[in-house]
Design an enzyme around this catalytic site. Structure first.
Site, mmCIF file in Angstrom:
data_model
loop_
_atom_site.group_PDB
_atom_site.id
_atom_site.type_symbol
_atom_site.label_atom_id
_atom_site.label_comp_id
_atom_site.label_asym_id
_atom_site.label_seq_id
_atom_site.Cartn_x
_atom_site.Cartn_y
_atom_site.Cartn_z
ATOM 1 N N GLU A 216 0.809 -1.222 0.000
ATOM 2 C CA GLU A 216 0.000 0.000 0.000
ATOM 3 C C GLU A 216 0.849 1.283 0.000
ATOM 4 O O GLU A 216 0.308 2.382 0.162
ATOM 5 C CB GLU A 216 -0.951 0.005 1.203
ATOM 6 C CG GLU A 216 -2.068 -1.022 1.115
ATOM 7 C CD GLU A 216 -3.114 -0.809 2.182
ATOM 8 O OE1 GLU A 216 -2.849 -1.237 3.325
ATOM 9 O OE2 GLU A 216 -4.160 -0.221 1.901
ATOM 10 N N SER B 209 -6.275 -2.270 0.891
ATOM 11 C CA SER B 209 -6.442 -1.913 -0.527
ATOM 12 C C SER B 209 -6.757 -3.123 -1.398
ATOM 13 O O SER B 209 -6.439 -3.142 -2.589
ATOM 14 C CB SER B 209 -5.205 -1.170 -1.063
ATOM 15 O OG SER B 209 -5.095 0.077 -0.417
ATOM 16 N N SER C 6 -10.620 8.947 -2.374
ATOM 17 C CA SER C 6 -10.986 8.104 -1.231
ATOM 18 C C SER C 6 -12.347 8.444 -0.646
ATOM 19 O O SER C 6 -12.880 9.550 -0.826
ATOM 20 C CB SER C 6 -9.927 8.209 -0.136
ATOM 21 O OG SER C 6 -8.714 7.691 -0.593
HETATM 22 N N1 LIG Z 1 -16.848 -12.016 3.329
HETATM 23 C C1 LIG Z 1 -17.030 -11.222 2.288
HETATM 24 N N2 LIG Z 1 -18.158 -11.325 1.532
HETATM 25 C C2 LIG Z 1 -18.355 -10.527 0.453
HETATM 26 N N3 LIG Z 1 -17.473 -9.598 0.039
HETATM 27 C C3 LIG Z 1 -16.342 -9.450 0.748
HETATM 28 C C4 LIG Z 1 -16.067 -10.231 1.923
HETATM 29 N N4 LIG Z 1 -14.867 -9.844 2.410
HETATM 30 C C5 LIG Z 1 -14.421 -8.889 1.598
HETATM 31 N N5 LIG Z 1 -15.288 -8.632 0.596
HETATM 32 C C6 LIG Z 1 -15.110 -7.695 -0.522
HETATM 33 O O1 LIG Z 1 -13.723 -7.440 -0.656
HETATM 34 C C7 LIG Z 1 -13.436 -6.060 -0.390
HETATM 35 C C8 LIG Z 1 -12.103 -5.926 0.325
HETATM 36 O O2 LIG Z 1 -12.138 -6.624 1.553
HETATM 37 P P1 LIG Z 1 -11.532 -5.986 2.881
HETATM 38 O O3 LIG Z 1 -12.209 -4.713 3.156
HETATM 39 O O4 LIG Z 1 -11.563 -7.014 3.931
HETATM 40 O O5 LIG Z 1 -10.033 -5.730 2.398
HETATM 41 P P2 LIG Z 1 -8.982 -4.563 2.632
HETATM 42 O O6 LIG Z 1 -7.865 -4.885 1.739
HETATM 43 O O7 LIG Z 1 -8.689 -4.434 4.067
HETATM 44 O O8 LIG Z 1 -9.724 -3.252 2.126
HETATM 45 P P3 LIG Z 1 -9.393 -1.680 2.420
HETATM 46 O O9 LIG Z 1 -8.829 -1.133 1.160
HETATM 47 O O10 LIG Z 1 -10.734 -1.131 2.723
HETATM 48 O O11 LIG Z 1 -8.445 -1.622 3.549
HETATM 49 C C9 LIG Z 1 -14.630 -5.568 0.402
HETATM 50 O O12 LIG Z 1 -14.770 -4.177 0.282
HETATM 51 C C10 LIG Z 1 -15.764 -6.357 -0.246
HETATM 52 O O13 LIG Z 1 -16.145 -5.805 -1.501
HETATM 53 C C1 LIG Z 2 -6.035 2.636 2.235
HETATM 54 C C2 LIG Z 2 -7.045 1.578 2.447
HETATM 55 N N1 LIG Z 2 -6.528 0.473 3.213
HETATM 56 C C3 LIG Z 2 -8.290 2.131 3.041
HETATM 57 O O1 LIG Z 2 -8.778 1.569 3.996
HETATM 58 O O2 LIG Z 2 -8.793 3.140 2.555
#
Ligand SMILES: Nc1ncnc2c1ncn2[C@@H]1O[C@H](COP(=O)(O)OP(=O)(O)OP(=O)(O)O)[C@@H](O)[C@H]1O
Ligand SMILES: C[C@@H](N)C(=O)O
Ligand SMILES: [Mg+2]
Ligand SMILES: [Mg+2]
EC number: 6.3.2.4
Length: 324
Positions: free
Chosen positions: A15, A165, A298
């Site tokens: 990220e 991300s 964002s």
């Molecule tokens: N259990 C689930 N069921 C359906 N969709 C899911 C599930 N887990 C994740 N997703 C999908 O995958 C995306 C990313 O998952 P998550 O938010 O856990 O990852 P992240 O990499 O931490 O995201 P962020 O960029 O928000 O930090 C979610 O926004 C959703 O669209």
């Molecule tokens: C940067 C990404 N992990 C977010 O949560 O927006």
């Protein structure tokens, strides 16, 4: 005298670039009449301050200070916008706490807990928060695909346990695709979480400490063009993000209350963004981010705008709150 603020950005994970975009937006909007502002790059190779002429000034890790034109600069506070390790998993927070330098994001334990999807979900389940069913793997564990499918069903989500991300995430529809997806997730983290598919409207809710209160921002509905909110959908425009979300007043209140409750249960601070899917019409928690993305595209900046809070106000409020 103006407070000296270091905007810490970058980090050691995939990220990195997303964090630099966030950091640059903070640098652009932060109130420079009130604060003396520096961009601090925290990378695996080096920690340095980058000045207006793009000259690098090394940061002394013994006290998080730097020297510019023979002047020693000791920061009064850090605006932490590192996504991933070490700024979102508590390492950097612990380091700064030992040095006595306040920072804007959640504290080290809260960050470590929330950045670990398995542990965060486990705690919140005990408080009655609904989540997907999950299955957990450490690197080196035997992979029993039959057992995984029996537990979480298909389709399922295979995710790096500590990442953001959407790096290292796949939606898997067939048992035979599980192993490849698990290997993909292990590239991002040494732990993998596999979740049942939550099927419904996805929403994202910013919760912040604002003027001494815990405040939920307007809810954003996510409509990805792809199968889920993946990297392309997030950063390459392949989604619609609708703020305020097109959901009922009851659902809006319910999900905002849940997001605030989670913020309180976990004792978070600063800016956060919690994510839910309305599965069987009930909000199911996916995860919460303690250094949410702050680039032009964002979600949290969109939500602040919808709430009538300028980025300048938002950032000043955050910095003023660090001493409390
Ligand atoms: N259990 C689930 N069921 C359906 N969709 C899911 C599930 N887990 C994740 N997703 C999908 O995958 C995306 C990313 O998952 P998550 O938010 O856990 O990852 P992240 O990499 O931490 O995201 P962020 O960029 O928000 O930090 C979610 O926004 C959703 O669209
Ligand atoms: C940067 C990404 N992990 C977010 O949560 O927006
Ligand atoms: Mg996340
Ligand atoms: Mg997410």
């Amino acid at each position: 005298m103006k407070k000296k603020i270091a905007i810490a950005m970058g980090g050691y994970s995939s990220e990195y670039e997303i964090s630099v975009n966030s950091g640059n937006l903070v640098y652009q909007h932060i109130d420079k009449e009130k604060y003396e502002v520096y961009r601090a790059f925290i990378t695996e190779d080096a920690w340095y301050v980058l000045d207006e002429q793009e000259v690098k000034h090394p940061i002394n890790k013994a006290n998080f200070s730097t020297e510019i034109n023979k002047l020693n600069i000791q920061f009064d506070a850090v605006f932490n916008i590192i996504h991933g390790t070490p700024g979102e998993d508590g390492l950097f927070q612990a380091y700064l706490e030992i040095l006595g330098i306040p920072q804007t994001a959640s504290n080290y334990y809260q960050a470590a807990l929330t950045f670990n999807k398995r542990d965060c979900i486990s705690i919140l389940k005990a408080f009655g928060i609904k989540t997907a069913t999950n299955y957990f793997l450490n690197k080196g564990d035997a992979i029993n695909t039959k057992e995984i499918v029996e537990r979480v069903g298909l389709p399922c989500f295979v995710k790096a346990n500590k990442a953001g991300s959407s790096f290292g995430i796949s939606k898997v529809k067939k048992e035979e695709d599980l192993k490849t997806a698990i290997e993909f997730s292990f590239k991002e983290d040494e732990e993998v979480i596999i979740e049942s598919f939550l099927d419904g409207v996805e929403v994202s809710v910013g919760v912040i400490n604002y003027q001494g209160e815990i405040k939920a921002l307007p809810v954003t509905e996510i409509i990805p063009e792809n199968e889920f909110f993946d990297y392309e959908a997030k950063y390459l425009g392949k989604s619609q993000e609708i703020t305020p979300a097109n959901i009922s007043e009851t659902d809006r209140k319910k999900v905002q209350e849940q997001a605030k409750r989670i913020f309180k249960i976990l004792k978070l601070k600063g800016l956060t963004r919690a994510e839910f899917i309305f599965h069987n019409n009930e909000p199911h928690f996916i995860e919460i981010n303690t250094t949410p993305g702050l680039s032009e595209a964002s979600i949290l900046p969109q939500q602040a705008k919808a709430a009538g809070i300028s980025l300048k106000e938002l950032f000043s409020n955050l910095i003023e709150a660090v001493d409390n």
